[in-house]
Design a protein around this motif. Structure first.
Motif, PDB file in Angstrom:
ATOM      1  N   LEU A  15       0.823  -1.205   0.000  1.00 41.30           N
ATOM      2  CA  LEU A  15       0.000   0.000   0.000  1.00 41.30           C
ATOM      3  C   LEU A  15       0.862   1.263   0.000  1.00 41.30           C
ATOM      4  CD1 LEU A  15      -3.044   0.532   0.021  1.00 41.30           C
ATOM      5  CD2 LEU A  15      -2.892   0.769   2.497  1.00 41.30           C
ATOM      6  N   CYS A  16       1.874   1.289   0.844  1.00 36.61           N
ATOM      7  CA  CYS A  16       2.763   2.459   0.915  1.00 36.61           C
ATOM      8  C   CYS A  16       3.527   2.668  -0.396  1.00 36.61           C
ATOM      9  CB  CYS A  16       3.755   2.311   2.073  1.00 36.61           C
ATOM     10  SG  CYS A  16       3.000   2.467   3.697  1.00 36.61           S
ATOM     11  N   VAL A  17       4.076   1.599  -0.953  1.00 31.32           N
ATOM     12  CA  VAL A  17       4.842   1.733  -2.192  1.00 31.32           C
ATOM     13  C   VAL A  17       3.941   2.156  -3.342  1.00 31.32           C
ATOM     14  CG1 VAL A  17       6.199   0.477  -3.920  1.00 31.32           C
ATOM     15  CG2 VAL A  17       6.681   0.159  -1.505  1.00 31.32           C
ATOM     16  N   LEU A  18       2.791   1.514  -3.474  1.00 33.81           N
ATOM     17  CA  LEU A  18       1.882   1.879  -4.562  1.00 33.81           C
ATOM     18  C   LEU A  18       1.408   3.327  -4.426  1.00 33.81           C
ATOM     19  CD1 LEU A  18      -0.178  -1.410  -4.974  1.00 33.81           C
ATOM     20  CD2 LEU A  18       1.553  -0.502  -6.526  1.00 33.81           C
ATOM     21  N   ALA A  19       1.089   3.764  -3.206  1.00 27.19           N
ATOM     22  CA  ALA A  19       0.657   5.150  -3.002  1.00 27.19           C
ATOM     23  C   ALA A  19       1.781   6.124  -3.346  1.00 27.19           C
ATOM     24  CB  ALA A  19       0.208   5.349  -1.556  1.00 27.19           C
ATOM     25  N   ALA A  20       2.994   5.820  -2.902  1.00 24.32           N
ATOM     26  CA  ALA A  20       4.126   6.700  -3.196  1.00 24.32           C
ATOM     27  C   ALA A  20       4.393   6.759  -4.697  1.00 24.32           C
ATOM     28  CB  ALA A  20       5.376   6.221  -2.452  1.00 24.32           C
ATOM     29  N   LEU A  21       4.325   5.619  -5.356  1.00 24.76           N
ATOM     30  CA  LEU A  21       4.558   5.600  -6.795  1.00 24.76           C
ATOM     31  C   LEU A  21       3.499   6.410  -7.529  1.00 24.76           C
ATOM     32  CD1 LEU A  21       5.497   1.871  -7.325  1.00 24.76           C
ATOM     33  CD2 LEU A  21       7.012   3.825  -7.526  1.00 24.76           C
ATOM     34  N   TRP A  22       2.270   6.229  -7.139  1.00 19.25           N
ATOM     35  CA  TRP A  22       1.169   6.937  -7.813  1.00 19.25           C
ATOM     36  C   TRP A  22       1.294   8.447  -7.610  1.00 19.25           C
ATOM     37  CZ3 TRP A  22      -1.937   5.425 -11.430  1.00 19.25           C
ATOM     38  CH2 TRP A  22      -3.010   6.234 -11.776  1.00 19.25           C
ATOM     39  N   LEU A  23       1.671   8.855  -6.408  1.00 22.32           N
ATOM     40  CA  LEU A  23       1.711  10.282  -6.091  1.00 22.32           C
ATOM     41  C   LEU A  23       3.026  10.964  -6.463  1.00 22.32           C
ATOM     42  CD1 LEU A  23       0.033  10.125  -2.572  1.00 22.32           C
ATOM     43  CD2 LEU A  23      -0.990  10.942  -4.701  1.00 22.32           C
ATOM     44  N   LEU A  24       4.140  10.249  -6.413  1.00 21.39           N
ATOM     45  CA  LEU A  24       5.439  10.903  -6.518  1.00 21.39           C
ATOM     46  C   LEU A  24       6.244  10.603  -7.773  1.00 21.39           C
ATOM     47  CD1 LEU A  24       6.535  10.354  -2.810  1.00 21.39           C
ATOM     48  CD2 LEU A  24       5.508  12.406  -3.797  1.00 21.39           C
ATOM     49  N   VAL A  25       6.007   9.470  -8.396  1.00 25.43           N
ATOM     50  CA  VAL A  25       6.833   9.070  -9.537  1.00 25.43           C
ATOM     51  C   VAL A  25       6.138   9.461 -10.835  1.00 25.43           C
ATOM     52  CG1 VAL A  25       7.887   7.108 -10.743  1.00 25.43           C
ATOM     53  CG2 VAL A  25       7.859   7.169  -8.254  1.00 25.43           C
ATOM     54  N   PRO A  26       6.852  10.185 -11.692  1.00 24.68           N
ATOM     55  CA  PRO A  26       6.240  10.569 -12.982  1.00 24.68           C
ATOM     56  C   PRO A  26       5.846   9.337 -13.794  1.00 24.68           C
ATOM     57  CG  PRO A  26       8.367  11.663 -12.662  1.00 24.68           C
ATOM     58  CD  PRO A  26       8.207  10.675 -11.552  1.00 24.68           C
ATOM     59  N   ALA A  27       4.755   9.446 -14.529  1.00 28.68           N
ATOM     60  CA  ALA A  27       4.236   8.323 -15.292  1.00 28.68           C
ATOM     61  C   ALA A  27       5.129   7.947 -16.476  1.00 28.68           C
ATOM     62  CB  ALA A  27       2.833   8.611 -15.799  1.00 28.68           C
TER      63      ALA A  27
END
Length: 168
Positions: free
Chosen positions: A155-167
């Motif tokens: 959950l933490c990794v997916l949330a961070a990826l969705w919010l912080l990592v450019p697509a």
């Protein structure tokens, strides 16, 4: 990722007691983790050059999440090895190589500074995970703790990826 190294030892004694696998064999899991990470690197490098880092990291987070959950259901040594390998491959897909590639691609002008800042000190997961997992094992058992770690990390990794990592 690094917090996972810190919790590995917490599962050795419960697995030894429940499944009768000797401690030396269980500790080979850390070596397996390092070998699998080494094997993943040369395969992962070209993939990171051609595809979205976010997509690779999301697949890794999902695979690690599934691996943790599956580990919590294992009832023999073979299942432990298979599910642990899946979890490690998942960790490798969002782990050090992918994270460093992300930093280098997004901070091209100042990539050395970005890598240095990322390498400073201890990670939040390395501080939080060991006491939290020890508490969960004491509260319930290793299976509950393993499933919870997978859920929390995923959950933490997916949330961070969705919010912080450019697509891109």
């Amino acid at each position: 990722g690094m917090g996972i190294f810190g919790i590995y030892g917490l599962f050795v004694l419960p697995l030894n007691q429940e499944m009768g696998i000797d401690v030396a064999s269980l500790n080979l899991g850390l070596a397996l983790m390092m070998v699998l990470m080494g094997v993943i690197g040369p395969i992962l490098g070209p993939i990171l050059d051609k595809t979205s880092i976010r997509s690779v990291m999301m697949v890794g987070a999902g695979l690690a999440w599934f691996g943790f959950w599956a580990l919590s259901t294992a009832n023999n040594a073979l299942m432990l090895v298979i599910f642990y390998s899946l979890m490690v491959i998942g960790l490798g897909l969002y782990g050090p190589l992918t994270s460093n590639t992300l930093l280098v691609k997004n901070y091209q002008a100042d990539r050395a500074r970005a890598l240095a800042i990322a390498a400073i000190g201890i990670s939040i997961s390395s501080m939080v995970m060991p006491p939290l997992v020890a508490y969960m094992i004491d509260l319930q058992d290793w299976r509950f703790a393993m499933a919870a770690v997978g859920f929390i990390c995923g959950l933490c990794v997916l949330a961070a990826l969705w919010l912080l990592v450019p697509a891109g």
